[in-house]
Design a protein around this motif. Sequence first.
Motif, PDB file in Angstrom:
ATOM      1  N   LEU A 106       0.830  -1.205   0.000  1.00 23.88           N
ATOM      2  CA  LEU A 106       0.000   0.000   0.000  1.00 23.88           C
ATOM      3  C   LEU A 106       0.866   1.258   0.000  1.00 23.88           C
ATOM      4  O   LEU A 106       0.591   2.210  -0.741  1.00 23.88           O
ATOM      5  CB  LEU A 106      -0.926   0.007   1.215  1.00 23.88           C
ATOM      6  CG  LEU A 106      -2.018  -1.061   1.281  1.00 23.88           C
ATOM      7  CD1 LEU A 106      -2.855  -0.872   2.544  1.00 23.88           C
ATOM      8  CD2 LEU A 106      -2.908  -1.018   0.045  1.00 23.88           C
ATOM      9  N   ILE A 107       1.915   1.256   0.821  1.00 22.22           N
ATOM     10  CA  ILE A 107       2.768   2.443   0.923  1.00 22.22           C
ATOM     11  C   ILE A 107       3.532   2.681  -0.373  1.00 22.22           C
ATOM     12  O   ILE A 107       3.584   3.808  -0.888  1.00 22.22           O
ATOM     13  CB  ILE A 107       3.744   2.289   2.112  1.00 22.22           C
ATOM     14  CG1 ILE A 107       2.963   2.319   3.424  1.00 22.22           C
ATOM     15  CG2 ILE A 107       4.795   3.399   2.091  1.00 22.22           C
ATOM     16  CD1 ILE A 107       3.788   1.980   4.638  1.00 22.22           C
ATOM     17  N   GLY A 108       4.120   1.623  -0.946  1.00 23.19           N
ATOM     18  CA  GLY A 108       4.850   1.773  -2.201  1.00 23.19           C
ATOM     19  C   GLY A 108       3.963   2.261  -3.332  1.00 23.19           C
ATOM     20  O   GLY A 108       4.373   3.088  -4.151  1.00 23.19           O
ATOM     21  N   THR A 109       2.731   1.775  -3.347  1.00 20.17           N
ATOM     22  CA  THR A 109       1.786   2.181  -4.394  1.00 20.17           C
ATOM     23  C   THR A 109       1.318   3.612  -4.190  1.00 20.17           C
ATOM     24  O   THR A 109       1.234   4.397  -5.142  1.00 20.17           O
ATOM     25  CB  THR A 109       0.574   1.225  -4.415  1.00 20.17           C
ATOM     26  OG1 THR A 109       1.036  -0.125  -4.565  1.00 20.17           O
ATOM     27  CG2 THR A 109      -0.352   1.557  -5.569  1.00 20.17           C
ATOM     28  N   ALA A 110       1.019   3.975  -2.934  1.00 22.73           N
ATOM     29  CA  ALA A 110       0.588   5.346  -2.640  1.00 22.73           C
ATOM     30  C   ALA A 110       1.684   6.344  -2.988  1.00 22.73           C
ATOM     31  O   ALA A 110       1.404   7.444  -3.481  1.00 22.73           O
ATOM     32  CB  ALA A 110       0.205   5.465  -1.166  1.00 22.73           C
ATOM     33  N   LEU A 111       2.940   5.967  -2.757  1.00 21.78           N
ATOM     34  CA  LEU A 111       4.063   6.843  -3.077  1.00 21.78           C
ATOM     35  C   LEU A 111       4.185   7.065  -4.581  1.00 21.78           C
ATOM     36  O   LEU A 111       4.644   8.116  -5.030  1.00 21.78           O
ATOM     37  CB  LEU A 111       5.357   6.224  -2.537  1.00 21.78           C
ATOM     38  CG  LEU A 111       6.626   7.063  -2.670  1.00 21.78           C
ATOM     39  CD1 LEU A 111       6.505   8.351  -1.871  1.00 21.78           C
ATOM     40  CD2 LEU A 111       7.841   6.260  -2.204  1.00 21.78           C
ATOM     41  N   ALA A 112       3.734   6.085  -5.366  1.00 19.54           N
ATOM     42  CA  ALA A 112       3.842   6.189  -6.830  1.00 19.54           C
ATOM     43  C   ALA A 112       2.759   7.068  -7.431  1.00 19.54           C
ATOM     44  O   ALA A 112       2.890   7.514  -8.577  1.00 19.54           O
ATOM     45  CB  ALA A 112       3.770   4.789  -7.445  1.00 19.54           C
TER      46      ALA A 112
END
Length: 308
Positions: free
Chosen positions: A35-41
Motif C-alpha cells: 500500500l505504501i509503495g503504491t501510494a508513493l507512486a
Amino acid sequence: MNQRSHTKQNQPVGWRVWWQLLRPHTLTASFIPVLIGTALALPSTPIHLPLFIAMLLASILIQSATNMFNEYYDYKRGLDNKDSVGIGGTIVRYGVSPRTVMNIAISCCVLAVLLGVYICMSTSWWLAAMGTLCIAAGYFYTGGPWPIAYTPFGEIVAGLFMGLIIIQIAFFIQTDTITTSSLLISGPTSILVGAILMANNIRDREGDEKNGRKTLAILLGHEGAVRFLAGMFILAYLWVLVLIILGMFPPTLLLVLLSVTKAVEAVRGFAGQRTNVEMMPAMGATAQLNSLFGILLAAGLLLNTLIM
C-alpha cells in the motif's frame, strides 16, 4: 458441561483452522508495504491496477508460506505443543498432517512465483531475483540448517525483506524506478515490521531460550527487550518527523501520530508481564500498530496527492 467438552466446543473448526494457520495478525507485514509503495507512486503515474493486485497477492502468499514453514519446522524441532501460545496450531492441536502444511506452503510459493512471472513480464526480469530472495528468506527463517529465527538477526531480516524490499518493488512496478524518497519512506515501515517479530520474541523468550534460540529478546532480557521495542516505536515516529522537517515529505504524514496510543498500549502490555498469555494483548497491539501506522502513512501520501 465438563472442561474437556467446553474446550472442544471452543476450538476452531473447518475453514477457521486453516485461517489460523495463516497467522492473520502477521499478514499486515505483507500488505501494508505494498500500500505504501503504491501510494508513493501516485503523484508520478496512474496506478496499474492488475500489477497492484498481483503484487499484493504475491506478498500475502509469501508471508503465508513463511508462517507455514514456521509451523512445520517448529513442530519438527519440538518447539510447538498443544499448549503453545501464538501458533496456528493446525499440527499439534487439530491433527493436520505436517506434510499437508508443507505442501500448502510450497503451493503458496508456486502461486507467488506465477504472479511474479506476470509482474516481471510487465516490468523487469530483474525483479525475479528480488522475489526469489524474499521466498528464500521466508523459508530460511525457520528452515535449513541455520534458521534465522535462532539468531539475533530476525528483526533485521524481517524489516529488510517485508519492509524495504517490498515497498521498493511495489513502487518500481508502477514507476519503473527507485528513488531516494522511496528508500527513505521505507524506514519506519521496516522498523515496525521488525517490531512485530520483536514482540513475538519477547512473548516467546523463555520457551525459545530453553530450545536453543539466541534471539535479540533473549540476549537483552525481558526488560531490555521491552525498552528496545519502545525505542523502535519512537524511532519510527521520529523518522517521519525528520522527513517532514527536512521538507522531503509533506505534513500530511503527521497522520501517523494518530497511532501513538497503540504504541503505548503495546509497551505497557509487555512491561511487568511474564507469561505468554498475559503478553498476547501486547503482541496484538504491536501488529495493530503496524497496520494503523502503515494505513495512516499511505493515507497521508494519498491526501497530499489529492491536494497538490
